[in-house]
Design a protein around this motif. Structure first.
Motif, PDB file in Angstrom:
ATOM      1  N   ARG A 224       0.857  -1.185   0.000  1.00  0.00           N
ATOM      2  CA  ARG A 224       0.000   0.000   0.000  1.00  0.00           C
ATOM      3  C   ARG A 224       0.884   1.222   0.000  1.00  0.00           C
ATOM      4  N   LEU A 225       0.464   2.236  -0.715  1.00  0.00           N
ATOM      5  CA  LEU A 225       1.203   3.483  -0.655  1.00  0.00           C
ATOM      6  C   LEU A 225       0.890   4.121   0.685  1.00  0.00           C
ATOM      7  N   HIS A 226       1.932   4.645   1.314  1.00  0.00           N
ATOM      8  CA  HIS A 226       1.823   5.228   2.647  1.00  0.00           C
ATOM      9  C   HIS A 226       0.904   6.430   2.690  1.00  0.00           C
ATOM     10  N   THR A 227       0.541   6.966   1.520  1.00  0.00           N
ATOM     11  CA  THR A 227      -0.310   8.148   1.498  1.00  0.00           C
ATOM     12  C   THR A 227      -1.793   7.801   1.579  1.00  0.00           C
ATOM     13  N   LYS A 228      -2.111   6.513   1.529  1.00  0.00           N
ATOM     14  CA  LYS A 228      -3.516   6.114   1.570  1.00  0.00           C
ATOM     15  C   LYS A 228      -3.954   5.899   3.016  1.00  0.00           C
ATOM     16  N   ILE A 229      -4.696   6.854   3.499  1.00  0.00           N
ATOM     17  CA  ILE A 229      -5.028   6.847   4.914  1.00  0.00           C
ATOM     18  C   ILE A 229      -5.853   5.635   5.334  1.00  0.00           C
TER      19      ILE A 229
ATOM     20  N   LEU B 150      -5.962   2.694   4.043  1.00  0.00           N
ATOM     21  CA  LEU B 150      -5.165   1.469   4.033  1.00  0.00           C
ATOM     22  C   LEU B 150      -4.166   1.459   5.181  1.00  0.00           C
TER      23      LEU B 150
ATOM     24  N   GLN C 183       8.170   7.166   2.991  1.00  0.00           N
ATOM     25  CA  GLN C 183       7.598   5.849   3.318  1.00  0.00           C
ATOM     26  C   GLN C 183       7.978   5.432   4.735  1.00  0.00           C
TER      27      GLN C 183
END
Lengths: 322, 441
Positions: free
Chosen positions: A214-219, A221, A258
């Motif tokens: 998951r991208l760390h920017t996806k709250i 997730l 990240q």
């Protein structure tokens, strides 16, 4: 790759025609190394004093290794100051000063974390952005634990990506580890809860939890990840004992973002740096160690089962300058 | 540091404003900042070196437009130069000649080839084509499974590859089967491999020779660092790629790799991947990428996305207000409603200029639930309060807190962030659409 020269030479001597890919790769690299001297050695060859040109070339080595602006500037500034104060005159000494400085960033204390109670499994949660090699790293790490005589279980908590569960299943078969899985789309926390229950009843020594990239920017997730972490602790107090962040050595400055975000969300205990068998130097971990003080546990140097090696800071720095 | 490139340049130029021309001396310090900004964005060191030299040549002697500060003028030049380098025009897929056409996706492990293959198939399907997916990755466990599952989701046929066969054999078999099934575009998903792996690179050359694809697309991760040049160069040398697809663009990476790859291969970037969902594939726009690399937000993309949902008149009104520095809580309330229509918050935030600075605000957290709270607080204000936040004193704050079911601290926090946001927005108001909804918690 970070093998000491001697090891690599020994490998070549022992190599027969039927060697596997990894050994061939090692040979190839050793050949390159013997025909060319290291970047740094070439740079310093025949130089008698430290000039601005020399510093600029040094800067280039650091930047092209992905060490990043802030860390590179700090390194170069410190060298420059020493030169100005005439503490450093000899280019040869400059080389060692720089190495030691980078090493001081990389050699960090272990992050304090809980250990499993006697009779309970060590639970390791493996996280990272998409495509960094989480599942592969788990397969290889499982192999290492199994070779130490441990009973290992893999928990397929990546229920999102198509066929991720199958991929982990194949690794489980390969290394001889139990795999706990549910269908794609299942609630990952539930998979982990059941997995830990099974691990306790089957008297497993090490549990490796594979999470979806998951991208760390996806709250949302990231919250899901925090939930998995909480649920694990509810089933087995203290779990997960270790949280490994997998970083791709080809990643640039975004790796810092990240590491920061995943660390804030879960508290990382270790970093694993994968894909160091290419031409990327993975210098980004220097900045991360300097800033976040999280130790690097392993490096990934290939797709084969035994291509996960303990991190050695000296070899790593050596490779940056090669 | 990168967030505030415009700001930094303005500071540098502050001492020399009034002079209407960019000169060798006043540009020198500014270019140092530009250089660091590009390096921070992961543009390759050598590429940066050449680029900064080009910009210096273009910038020195240029007149500063009346409406711009020297800092903004320089940014404009840098932006133009970056856009020019990354293509200037947009390229779609080149599907000419006899059908079926073959597309080949190549790249490192984990760059997103399989997901991209499915996304392309869906796009072609929507354009009325008959795509056919071919999994040629016999190495990664369950890679074939993954593509079959994705194909099933979008109802595109997938060749049931036998992983005991060689990839080029799989492709040849699939080719004849695809023709029988009347497919007109074949998408070959190859295994991830390192550019230095001679054996596996030779395998790609083999597939290319047998299939003769019209497009060979390098799939590259937007987060790639300095090594992007080596990877792209080797793949291009071995295969003569026809284009590039940049993936994972929805994160917070600056994407300097785009510039590096274009600089070493001179091949167009055709698409960008912006999410894990199968429809998250977009055309590449060099000008937008340039502003993203410079940390100026993807203002244009935002405008486009907003166009359908966002009332244009309202937007214009807002922009006018911003110019006059009259942005108030009432406007903000309106924006919240618009945002809800547009979609996911972090996606929108990613496209906005100044977000980097907003992130530095201590309590900044773009959280959906926070948003509800913020809206409740603003709804509990009187019209006068919304128009002039300065009148909101202690007793008004207590009333607002009670009315919205929040604590006074929450109200304080919102107001504090509002004033900070207002400042940032006003700074950016000259360059484009107002910075919407930046008052979260």
């Amino acid at each position: 790759m970070f093998f000491k020269k001697k090891d690599t030479e020994k490998d070549i001597k022992n190599a027969d025609p039927g060697t596997n890919l990894v050994q061939r790769l090692q040979q190839g690299l050793a050949m390159t190394r013997s025909t060319l001297t290291g970047r740094l050695d070439r740079l310093f060859f025949g130089k008698k004093e430290i000039t601005d040109d020399l510093l600029e070339e040094l800067e280039e080595i650091l930047f092209t290794s992905d060490i990043g602006v802030a860390t590179t500037q700090e390194l170069i500034d410190s060298v420059q100051k020493k030169v100005e104060r005439k503490e450093l005159k000899d280019p040869e000494k400059l080389k060692f000063a720089l190495r030691d400085h980078i090493l001081s960033f990389l050699e960090v204390q272990a992050v304090s974390h809980l250990s499993p109670e006697p009779g309970e499994p060590l639970v390791i949660m493996v996280i990272g952005v998409n495509g960094v090699g989480k599942t592969t790293t788990i397969g290889k790490a499982a192999q290492r634990y199994i070779l130490q005589g441990k009973k290992v279980m893999l928990v397929a908590a990546d229920t999102f990506r198509a066929a991720a569960v199958e991929q982990l299943g194949i690794w489980g078969e390969r290394v001889g580890a139990d795999v706990v899985k549910q269908k794609t789309g299942a609630d990952p926390s539930a998979v982990v809860f059941d997995g830990l229950a099974a691990a306790i009843s089957r008297e497993i020594d090490v549990v490796l939890i594979d999470t979806a990239g998951r991208l760390h920017t996806k709250i949302n997730l990231m919250e899901e990840l925090a939930k998995i972490h909480r649920v694990a602790g509810r089933k087995l107090p203290g779990a997960p004992h270790e949280v490994w962040l997998i970083l791709d050595a080809t990643t640039g400055q975004n790796a810092i973002s990240q590491a920061e975000t995943f660390n804030n969300a879960l508290g990382l205990t270790h970093i694993v740096l994968t894909k160091l068998d290419g031409t990327a130097k993975g210098g980004i971990v220097v900045g991360i160690s300097r800033q976040l003080k999280i130790p690097i546990k392993y490096i990934g140097i290939g797709e084969k089962i035994d291509d996960l090696r303990p991190f050695n800071a000296r070899d790593f720095v050596q490779a940056i300058f090669d | 540091m990168f967030e505030s490139l415009t700001e930094k340049l303005n500071t540098i130029f502050k001492t020399i404003t009034g002079r209407g021309r960019l000169t060798e001396t006043n540009v020198r310090d500014a270019l140092k900042e530009v250089r660091l900004a590009l390096l921070e964005a992961d543009v390759n060191y050598k590429v940066v070196k050449n680029l900064v030299e080009d910009i210096r040549r273009r910038a020195v002697g240029r007149e500063v437009l009346e409406s711009l500060t020297p800092g903004q003028q320089l940014i404009k030049i840098v932006n133009e130069e970056l856009s020019r380098l990354m293509g200037g025009v947009r390229y779609g897929l080149e599907l000419s000649g006899r059908t079926p056409h073959s597309l080949m996706l190549v790249g490192l492990q984990g760059s997103g080839k399989t997901t991209t293959a499915a996304k392309l198939a869906r796009l072609l399907l929507k354009q009325g084509r008959h795509p056919y997916l071919i999994p040629a990755d016999i190495y990664r466990p369950a890679a074939v499974d993954q593509l079959i599952k994705l194909g099933h989701q979008i109802e595109v046929p997938v060749y049931p590859a036998d992983t005991t066969k060689q990839p080029e054999e799989i492709c040849l078999d699939a080719l004849s089967k695809a023709s029988r099934e009347l497919a007109d575009v074949l998408i070959i998903d190859t295994a991830g491999r390192l550019h230095v792996d001679k054996e596996l690179m030779a395998e790609l050359v083999e597939i290319k020779a047998k299939i003769n694809p019209v497009e060979i697309l390098l799939v590259a991760d937007a987060m790639t660092g300095q090594d992007a040049v080596n990877v792209a160069k080797r793949f291009d040398e071995s295969l003569d790629i026809t284009g590039v697809i940049l993936t994972k663009m929805e994160g917070d990476a600056r994407g300097g790799a785009a510039l590096s790859i274009k600089a070493v291969t001179d091949k167009p970037i055709k698409f960008i991947g912006v999410g894990e969902k199968i429809d998250a594939l977009e055309p590449f726009y060099p000008d937008r990428m340039a502003s993203q690399i410079l940390g100026m937000g993807d203002v244009l993309s935002l405008i486009e996305k907003v166009q359908t949902d966002f009332d244009e008149k309202e937007a214009k009104k807002l922009e006018k207000k911003l110019r006059k520095k009259q942005f108030d809580l009432e406007d903000f309330q309106l924006q919240l409603k618009q945002i809800k229509k547009i979609g996911s918050l972090d996606q929108i935030l990613g496209m906005m200029p100044g977000v980097g600075e907003l992130k530095k605000l201590k309590q900044f957290k773009p959280d959906g639930r926070e948003l509800v709270k913020v809206e409740a607080i603003i709804n509990s204000m009187t019209r006068n309060e919304r128009r002039n936040y300065k009148i909101i004193n202690g007793s008004r704050r207590r009333r607002i807190a009670k009315g919205s079911g929040c604590k006074v601290q929450d109200v304080n926090r919102i107001l504090k962030n509002f004033t900070q946001t207002k400042k940032i927005m006003e700074r950016f108001s000259r360059t484009g659409l107002p910075n919407m909804g930046s008052l979260f918690g």
